[in-house]
Scaffold this motif. Structure first.
Motif, PDB file in Angstrom:
ATOM      1  N   THR A  31       0.833  -1.208   0.000  1.00 50.98           N
ATOM      2  CA  THR A  31       0.000   0.000   0.000  1.00 50.98           C
ATOM      3  C   THR A  31       0.862   1.250   0.000  1.00 50.98           C
ATOM      4  N   SER A  34       2.639   1.742  -3.309  1.00 51.68           N
ATOM      5  CA  SER A  34       1.692   2.203  -4.324  1.00 51.68           C
ATOM      6  C   SER A  34       1.385   3.687  -4.146  1.00 51.68           C
ATOM      7  N   TYR A  68      -7.601   6.406  -0.797  1.00 51.69           N
ATOM      8  CA  TYR A  68      -6.777   7.409  -0.138  1.00 51.69           C
ATOM      9  C   TYR A  68      -6.880   8.738  -0.876  1.00 51.69           C
ATOM     10  N   HIS A  86      -6.492   8.057   4.489  1.00 50.08           N
ATOM     11  CA  HIS A  86      -7.567   7.164   4.048  1.00 50.08           C
ATOM     12  C   HIS A  86      -8.865   7.952   4.115  1.00 50.08           C
TER      13      HIS A  86
END
Length: 91
Positions: A31, A34, A68, A86
């Motif tokens: 995550t 990314s 996000y 988030h």
């Protein structure tokens, strides 16, 4: 154009990793990697994000990267990644 991360943006990446890692360290790593790579698309299309007029006269924009929100500012020939969180977080 050049891409730079503001200190708070980097702190947000670290905070997200620390939140996700106890549950699934591999997923937390994926995550964060990314999210760290996502702003590279802005180098080709810096104004792709929605402009946030409450920050005028600064040019602050936002994009969604999965679940996000990433806020960034365009100043001269530099894109600064300002914040990241988030979308379910209380903001």
């Amino acid at each position: 154009m050049e891409l730079k991360w503001a200190n708070k943006g980097l702190s947000d990446l670290a905070r997200l990793y620390e939140f996700l890692a106890p549950v699934n360290k591999a997923a937390a790593t994926r995550t964060v990697q990314s999210l760290a790579k996502a702003p590279e698309q802005l180098l080709a299309n810096p104004r792709i994000g929605e402009k946030l007029f409450e920050f005028d006269p600064r040019e602050v924009r936002r994009i969604l990267v999965g679940q996000y929100e990433m806020r960034y500012e365009i100043r001269n020939e530099t894109i600064y990644v300002l914040r990241l969180w988030h979308t379910r977080e209380e903001r």
